[in-house]
Design an enzyme around this catalytic site. Structure first.
Site, short mmCIF file in Angstrom:
data_model
loop_
_atom_site.label_atom_id
_atom_site.label_comp_id
_atom_site.label_asym_id
_atom_site.label_seq_id
_atom_site.Cartn_x
_atom_site.Cartn_y
_atom_site.Cartn_z
N ARG A 169 11.45 -5.11 5.32
CA ARG A 169 10.94 -3.77 5.01
C ARG A 169 11.68 -2.69 5.79
O ARG A 169 11.91 -2.82 6.99
CB ARG A 169 9.45 -3.71 5.36
CG ARG A 169 8.89 -2.31 5.37
CD ARG A 169 7.40 -2.31 5.28
NE ARG A 169 6.76 -2.34 6.60
CZ ARG A 169 5.45 -2.18 6.77
NH1 ARG A 169 4.66 -2.05 5.73
NH2 ARG A 169 4.94 -2.21 7.98
N ARG B 216 11.08 0.00 11.24
CA ARG B 216 10.05 0.51 12.14
C ARG B 216 10.04 -0.23 13.48
O ARG B 216 10.23 -1.44 13.52
CB ARG B 216 8.67 0.38 11.47
CG ARG B 216 8.37 1.53 10.56
CD ARG B 216 7.12 1.33 9.77
NE ARG B 216 6.03 0.70 10.49
CZ ARG B 216 4.82 0.50 9.97
NH1 ARG B 216 4.58 0.88 8.73
NH2 ARG B 216 3.88 -0.07 10.66
N ARG C 203 -0.63 -7.60 14.27
CA ARG C 203 -1.30 -6.68 13.34
C ARG C 203 -2.03 -7.45 12.24
O ARG C 203 -3.11 -7.07 11.81
CB ARG C 203 -0.30 -5.70 12.71
CG ARG C 203 0.40 -4.83 13.74
CD ARG C 203 0.73 -3.44 13.25
NE ARG C 203 1.57 -3.34 12.08
CZ ARG C 203 2.89 -3.59 12.04
NH1 ARG C 203 3.51 -4.00 13.12
NH2 ARG C 203 3.57 -3.43 10.93
N LYS D 299 0.83 -1.22 0.00
CA LYS D 299 0.00 0.00 0.00
C LYS D 299 0.87 1.26 0.00
O LYS D 299 0.63 2.18 -0.78
CB LYS D 299 -0.90 0.06 1.24
CG LYS D 299 -1.97 -0.99 1.29
CD LYS D 299 -2.99 -0.67 2.38
CE LYS D 299 -2.40 -0.60 3.77
NZ LYS D 299 -1.96 -1.88 4.35
P1 ADP Z 1 0.78 -1.26 9.12
O1 ADP Z 1 -0.12 -1.25 7.89
O2 ADP Z 1 2.08 -1.95 8.88
O3 ADP Z 1 0.09 -1.73 10.35
P2 ADP Z 1 0.53 1.66 9.43
O4 ADP Z 1 1.66 2.58 9.19
O5 ADP Z 1 -0.65 1.76 8.53
O6 ADP Z 1 1.21 0.23 9.38
O7 ADP Z 1 0.02 1.78 10.94
C1 ADP Z 1 0.89 1.66 12.04
C2 ADP Z 1 0.11 1.65 13.34
O8 ADP Z 1 -0.59 2.90 13.49
C3 ADP Z 1 -0.99 0.60 13.44
O9 ADP Z 1 -0.49 -0.66 13.86
C4 ADP Z 1 -1.93 1.24 14.47
O10 ADP Z 1 -1.41 1.11 15.78
C5 ADP Z 1 -1.86 2.70 14.12
N1 ADP Z 1 -2.93 3.09 13.13
C6 ADP Z 1 -2.73 3.54 11.86
N2 ADP Z 1 -3.91 3.79 11.26
C7 ADP Z 1 -4.88 3.46 12.15
C8 ADP Z 1 -6.30 3.47 12.14
N3 ADP Z 1 -6.99 3.86 11.04
N4 ADP Z 1 -6.96 3.07 13.24
C9 ADP Z 1 -6.30 2.68 14.34
N5 ADP Z 1 -4.97 2.64 14.44
C10 ADP Z 1 -4.24 3.03 13.37
#
Ligand code: ADP
Length: 221
Positions: free
Chosen positions: A130, A162, A173, A17
């Site tokens: 990654r 990360r 996750r 993504k």
């Molecule tokens: P990934 O897709 O690898 O989980 P992201 O960068 O999209 O990584 O998100 C990292 C973290 O940020 C998530 O594990 C969560 O804790 C938080 N987060 C991001 N977007 C949301 C959301 N829409 N709702 C709740 N938590 C979120």
């Protein structure tokens, strides 16, 4: 004049993504709105939100819907998003967030919701190597032979592993994705707004299919 777009990308962690959103954002000239990047910026800045979010994120849990909806509502009300559109990456992640987003976007609805589909076994392999630019979110694949510090070739920021890309947090996750986010695929399918794109081929090939899908949707609407 390049037309803007209002897009949502769904997909497991590591489905690509982030990579595709950076490209789509340049192609359609719209902001890439990644809630993960916004939260990581808040963590770096040490804001109240950042201090709270860090613990939740490092454990691989989700930040509460009310907080996330507030952040996204505010961001989508800014001039660039209202005028040209956006690509939403990482939001919505629960049915509650999707319902709130329908209300936020009732005047200017989403063009298409894309599910970037990559099976769990494949994303696990991708996530272990990654690396991500902490400033612009560009993703890289580590070979283990990079010079440190590793400088992002897009923006000059620091490329990092990360904090939440540990095997435990990744597994958690991915479980949460199946429980909380996968139901959105049905939610948007029922609204006739979903397109599924196979994300297992090369980044260029996936990108071609994404833009073709968005263009086809817009022609038919
Ligand atoms: P990934 O897709 O690898 O989980 P992201 O960068 O999209 O990584 O998100 C990292 C973290 O940020 C998530 O594990 C969560 O804790 C938080 N987060 C991001 N977007 C949301 C959301 N829409 N709702 C709740 N938590 C979120």
């Amino acid at each position: 004049m390049i037309p803007g777009a209002r897009l949502i990308l769904l997909g497991r962690q590591g489905a690509g993504k982030g990579t595709q959103c950076v490209r789509l954002s340049r192609h359609f000239v719209v902001p890439h709105i990644s809630t993960g990047d916004m939260l990581r910026a808040a963590v770096r800045e040490g804001t109240e939100l950042g201090i709270m979010a860090k613990q939740v994120m490092d454990a691989g849990n989700l930040v509460g819907d009310d907080i996330m909806v507030g952040i996204v509502r505010e961001r989508l009300s800014q001039t660039d998003a209202v005028g040209r559109g956006y690509i939403l990456d990482g939001f919505p992640r629960t049915v509650g967030q999707a319902i709130a987003l329908d209300e936020i976007t009732s005047d200017l609805p989403i063009d298409v919701v894309i599910d970037l589909d990559v099976p769990r076994e494949l994303v696990l392999a991708r996530l272990s190597s990654r690396r991500v630019c902490r400033d612009c979110g560009t993703n890289y694949v580590a070979s283990g032979h990079e010079k440190m510090p590793w400088i992002c070739e897009v923006c000059g920021g620091d490329v990092m592993h990360r904090d939440d890309d540990t095997p435990e947090a990744i597994a958690h996750r991915l479980d949460l994705y199946e429980e909380q986010t996968a139901p959105l695929i049905e939610y948007y399918q029922a609204q006739g707004r979903l397109a599924v794109i196979n994300g297992t081929s090369s980044p260029d090939d996936v990108f071609r299919r994404l833009t073709a899908t968005v263009d086809a949707r817009r022609r038919s609407s």
